[in-house]
Motif scaffolding. Structure first.
Motif, PDB file in Angstrom:
ATOM      1  N   GLY A 412       1.114  -1.413  -0.291  1.00 53.35           N
ATOM      2  CA  GLY A 412      -0.010   0.024  -0.096  1.00 53.35           C
ATOM      3  C   GLY A 412       1.002   1.141  -0.129  1.00 53.35           C
ATOM      4  O   GLY A 412       0.502   2.168  -0.699  1.00 53.35           O
ATOM      5  N   TYR A 413       2.340   1.061   0.122  1.00 53.10           N
ATOM      6  CA  TYR A 413       2.951   2.079   0.817  1.00 53.10           C
ATOM      7  C   TYR A 413       4.596   2.013  -0.289  1.00 53.10           C
ATOM      8  O   TYR A 413       5.158   3.254  -0.699  1.00 53.10           O
ATOM      9  CB  TYR A 413       3.258   2.919   2.239  1.00 53.10           C
ATOM     10  N   HIS A 414       4.619   1.413   0.045  1.00 54.04           N
ATOM     11  CA  HIS A 414       6.513   0.444  -0.578  1.00 54.04           C
ATOM     12  C   HIS A 414       5.584  -0.986  -1.616  1.00 54.04           C
ATOM     13  O   HIS A 414       4.821  -1.831  -1.478  1.00 54.04           O
ATOM     14  CB  HIS A 414       7.077   0.743   0.697  1.00 54.04           C
ATOM     15  N   PHE A 415       6.802  -1.142  -1.997  1.00 55.02           N
ATOM     16  CA  PHE A 415       7.092  -2.058  -3.613  1.00 55.02           C
ATOM     17  C   PHE A 415       8.740  -2.695  -2.449  1.00 55.02           C
ATOM     18  O   PHE A 415       9.557  -2.073  -3.121  1.00 55.02           O
ATOM     19  CB  PHE A 415       7.536  -1.885  -4.754  1.00 55.02           C
ATOM     20  N   ASN A 416       8.416  -4.341  -2.553  1.00 54.54           N
ATOM     21  CA  ASN A 416       9.101  -5.052  -2.056  1.00 54.54           C
ATOM     22  C   ASN A 416      10.049  -5.733  -3.671  1.00 54.54           C
ATOM     23  O   ASN A 416       9.073  -6.300  -3.305  1.00 54.54           O
ATOM     24  CB  ASN A 416       9.344  -5.471  -1.195  1.00 54.54           C
ATOM     25  N   PRO A 417      10.790  -5.485  -4.343  1.00 51.12           N
ATOM     26  CA  PRO A 417      10.962  -6.710  -5.391  1.00 51.12           C
ATOM     27  C   PRO A 417      11.348  -7.930  -4.560  1.00 51.12           C
ATOM     28  O   PRO A 417      12.400  -7.796  -4.348  1.00 51.12           O
ATOM     29  CB  PRO A 417      11.734  -5.901  -5.656  1.00 51.12           C
ATOM     30  N   LEU A 418      10.705  -9.274  -5.562  1.00 44.36           N
ATOM     31  CA  LEU A 418      11.636 -10.377  -5.574  1.00 44.36           C
ATOM     32  C   LEU A 418      11.875 -10.995  -6.836  1.00 44.36           C
ATOM     33  O   LEU A 418      12.909 -12.089  -6.423  1.00 44.36           O
ATOM     34  CB  LEU A 418      10.201 -11.046  -5.256  1.00 44.36           C
ATOM     35  N   SER A 419      11.832 -10.770  -8.051  1.00 41.87           N
ATOM     36  CA  SER A 419      12.155 -11.511  -9.215  1.00 41.87           C
ATOM     37  C   SER A 419      12.587 -10.558 -10.108  1.00 41.87           C
ATOM     38  O   SER A 419      10.960  -9.313  -9.883  1.00 41.87           O
ATOM     39  CB  SER A 419      11.784 -12.404  -9.095  1.00 41.87           C
ATOM     40  N   LEU A 420      13.165 -10.735 -11.024  1.00 47.38           N
ATOM     41  CA  LEU A 420      13.337 -10.173 -12.442  1.00 47.38           C
ATOM     42  C   LEU A 420      13.562 -10.516 -13.357  1.00 47.38           C
ATOM     43  O   LEU A 420      12.771 -11.905 -13.348  1.00 47.38           O
ATOM     44  CB  LEU A 420      14.855  -9.179 -13.110  1.00 47.38           C
ATOM     45  N   ILE A 421      11.864 -10.382 -14.617  1.00 46.11           N
ATOM     46  CA  ILE A 421      11.486 -11.029 -15.461  1.00 46.11           C
ATOM     47  C   ILE A 421      12.223 -10.788 -16.915  1.00 46.11           C
ATOM     48  O   ILE A 421      12.205 -10.001 -17.467  1.00 46.11           O
ATOM     49  CB  ILE A 421      10.181 -11.532 -16.121  1.00 46.11           C
ATOM     50  N   GLY A 422      12.672 -12.092 -17.163  1.00 43.54           N
ATOM     51  CA  GLY A 422      13.524 -11.093 -19.419  1.00 43.54           C
ATOM     52  C   GLY A 422      12.657 -12.435 -19.995  1.00 43.54           C
ATOM     53  O   GLY A 422      12.760 -13.808 -19.668  1.00 43.54           O
ATOM     54  N   GLY A 423      14.035 -12.526 -21.271  1.00 36.35           N
ATOM     55  CA  GLY A 423      14.634 -13.441 -21.731  1.00 36.35           C
ATOM     56  C   GLY A 423      14.997 -14.761 -21.186  1.00 36.35           C
ATOM     57  O   GLY A 423      15.308 -15.767 -22.245  1.00 36.35           O
ATOM     58  N   GLY A 424      16.060 -14.112 -20.877  1.00 40.90           N
ATOM     59  CA  GLY A 424      16.675 -14.805 -20.084  1.00 40.90           C
ATOM     60  C   GLY A 424      15.981 -16.128 -19.167  1.00 40.90           C
ATOM     61  O   GLY A 424      17.314 -16.795 -18.297  1.00 40.90           O
ATOM     62  N   GLY A 425      15.144 -15.793 -18.100  1.00 40.45           N
ATOM     63  CA  GLY A 425      13.738 -16.326 -17.432  1.00 40.45           C
ATOM     64  C   GLY A 425      14.218 -15.385 -15.788  1.00 40.45           C
ATOM     65  O   GLY A 425      13.817 -14.329 -16.420  1.00 40.45           O
ATOM     66  N   ILE A 426      13.990 -16.210 -15.088  1.00 38.63           N
ATOM     67  CA  ILE A 426      13.310 -15.265 -13.637  1.00 38.63           C
ATOM     68  C   ILE A 426      14.605 -15.528 -12.837  1.00 38.63           C
ATOM     69  O   ILE A 426      15.397 -16.524 -12.814  1.00 38.63           O
ATOM     70  CB  ILE A 426      12.348 -15.810 -13.393  1.00 38.63           C
ATOM     71  N   LEU A 427      15.645 -14.232 -13.126  1.00 44.06           N
ATOM     72  CA  LEU A 427      16.541 -13.763 -11.882  1.00 44.06           C
ATOM     73  C   LEU A 427      15.360 -13.474 -10.254  1.00 44.06           C
ATOM     74  O   LEU A 427      14.813 -12.113 -10.328  1.00 44.06           O
ATOM     75  CB  LEU A 427      17.308 -12.789 -11.973  1.00 44.06           C
ATOM     76  N   ALA A 428      16.539 -14.353  -9.484  1.00 42.12           N
ATOM     77  CA  ALA A 428      15.882 -13.576  -7.662  1.00 42.12           C
ATOM     78  C   ALA A 428      16.460 -11.651  -7.750  1.00 42.12           C
ATOM     79  O   ALA A 428      17.463 -10.722  -8.310  1.00 42.12           O
ATOM     80  CB  ALA A 428      16.871 -13.659  -6.988  1.00 42.12           C
ATOM     81  N   ALA A 429      15.514 -10.707  -7.585  1.00 40.91           N
ATOM     82  CA  ALA A 429      16.103  -9.463  -7.448  1.00 40.91           C
ATOM     83  C   ALA A 429      16.826  -9.363  -5.845  1.00 40.91           C
ATOM     84  O   ALA A 429      16.918  -9.706  -5.540  1.00 40.91           O
ATOM     85  CB  ALA A 429      14.463  -8.827  -6.631  1.00 40.91           C
TER      86      ALA A 429
END
Length: 429
Positions: A412-429
């Motif tokens: 509701g106030y902040h965003f906490n990244p967990l993973s990045l998504i791209g052509g190479g797959g999913i990486l831990a953020a």
């Protein structure tokens, strides 16, 4: 973004991390293995503990990718399980084809054993009634504490440091109210960076909980279920499994691990391909005990998810996942922050105890400005990152100054990244 069990390589891809896989490779070369065998459906082996007669008993169900071991490793699959899979891949002469030993048959029986029937006897009813009475007394004490803070003022409470929050958390834990206790522990962890606005929001949420608990008998069934879950009164697993499941192709999109004292927890976010719904699988392990199952980031699984009751259900049980077997399709994210916040408000109206909202942002650029880190959309909207997020420079490096797709939790106030998504797959953020 999928995992299909057609070979030993597919089983090895279920390794939780590179360190465990490397440990499995070292064990593969050991000559101490004994009773290594298989029957086409299962693979098993024993590895002695030091110089004793006892051994790690390891088994792998080949068709589903489920690993079982009595060792104390935290990961599943553990190094022992990965080692015997490496034998299947690279040295099948070490594997004896035959009938499984008695301990493997016990593992097979547990793996196929149906859930026990739900018991609803008088003793269970009495125990539940006693617990609700204890929780109610804790809620009454919580109300007095909140009113005391209101009289004294938040600034005066802040001046006393974290001790009042930790004391309140301990009292609520004794009253079997882990949800409200967790709110106070988070306030204690804010430290000198905490501000009156953060505390006022949290205390307001707690007062809403107090008023809702006092009027719980007037709430609709689903609303009462969500209130009880936040308080700490969880339905039994058998009760959840008796509810209709949602069958889908589920992608592991984010994993969060943490600990409180010796109790470790893991939140796993899954996203359904057809339903486009998220499911939260929450696991606990005490001390050095391993989690029951591994959820590799970016893997996909097929099966029925059973949601906890609620008007906006998120938490779920996934009793029998099988590897996805095909590429995952249809991952669509928010293009505008306004749409994200509109949907969050709708979800919060259905479930006011929604403290973690899963969000996939399709096209944002990370920007660091002073002490704050923002995600900026192409149309100039911004979303503030959680001030406790420690990976902002990794986020900047991976983006290269351009846009990225990111999954995380919004409160509701902040965003906490967990993973990045791209052509190479999913990486831990």
């Amino acid at each position: 973004m999928s995992t299909k069990i057609t070979s030993a390589d597919d089983l090895l891809h279920l390794a939780g991390d590179a360190k465990t896989l490397e440990a499995g490779r070292r064990l593969f070369y050991s000559k101490r293995w004994r009773l290594v065998g298989g029957d086409g459906q299962w693979l098993w082996g024993e590895f002695p503990f030091g110089n004793s007669d006892k051994a790690s008993e390891t088994a792998v169900e080949l068709t589903t990718g489920r690993y079982f071991c009595n060792c104390r490793g935290r990961q599943r699959p553990c190094a022992h399980g990965l080692a015997i899979v490496l034998m299947l891949k690279n040295d099948q002469e070490r594997i004896t084809v035959g009938q499984p030993p008695s301990w493997v048959r016990s593992v097979q029986h547990r793996a196929t054993k149906p859930p026990a029937p739900v018991k609803d006897d008088l003793a269970a009813t009495d125990r539940r009634s006693d617990r609700i009475d204890l929780m109610t007394s804790g809620v009454q004490e919580l109300e007095l504490r909140l009113l005391d803070v209101a009289r004294r003022g938040i600034a005066d409470t802040l001046a006393q440091g974290p001790d009042p929050f930790l004391s309140a958390a301990a009292r609520l834990t004794d009253a079997k109210l882990p949800g409200p206790a967790g709110v106070f522990r988070r306030l204690a962890a804010l430290g000198p960076d905490g501000n009156e606005t953060d505390i006022a929001r949290a205390l307001g949420d707690l007062y809403l909980f107090v008023r809702a608990w006092k009027n719980r008998d007037e709430l609709p069934k689903d609303r009462y279920g969500e209130l009880a879950q936040f308080a700490g009164l969880k339905p039994k697993k058998e009760e959840i499994l008796s509810r209709p499941g949602r069958n889908d192709h589920w992608l592991v999109l984010g994993v969060v691990e943490g600990a409180e004292d010796r109790l470790r927890f893991r939140r796993v976010w899954l996203r359904g391909e057809k339903s486009k719904r998220f499911a939260l699988v929450l696991d606990y392990a005490f001390g050095e005990m391993p989690y029951e199952r591994s959820w590799p980031l970016g893997a996909s699984f097929q099966g029925a998810v059973h949601y906890y009751p609620g008007s906006y259900p998120q938490r779920a049980v996934f009793p029998a996942p099988t590897p996805g077997g095909r590429p995952y399709d249809g991952l669509v994210g928010y293009e505008e922050i306004k749409h994200l916040k509109d949907n969050y408000q709708k979800a919060l109206a259905l479930n006011p105890w929604l403290y973690a909202y899963p969000v996939y942002l399709a096209n944002v650029t990370p920007v660091v400005g002073g002490r704050e880190t923002l995600l900026v959309t192409p149309n100039g909207e911004t979303l503030l990152l959680d001030p406790n997020y420690e990976g902002k420079y990794r986020l900047l490096a991976l983006s290269g100054g351009g846009s990225i797709a990111v999954f995380g939790e919004f409160n509701g106030y902040h965003f906490n990244p967990l993973s990045l998504i791209g052509g190479g797959g999913i990486l831990a953020a």
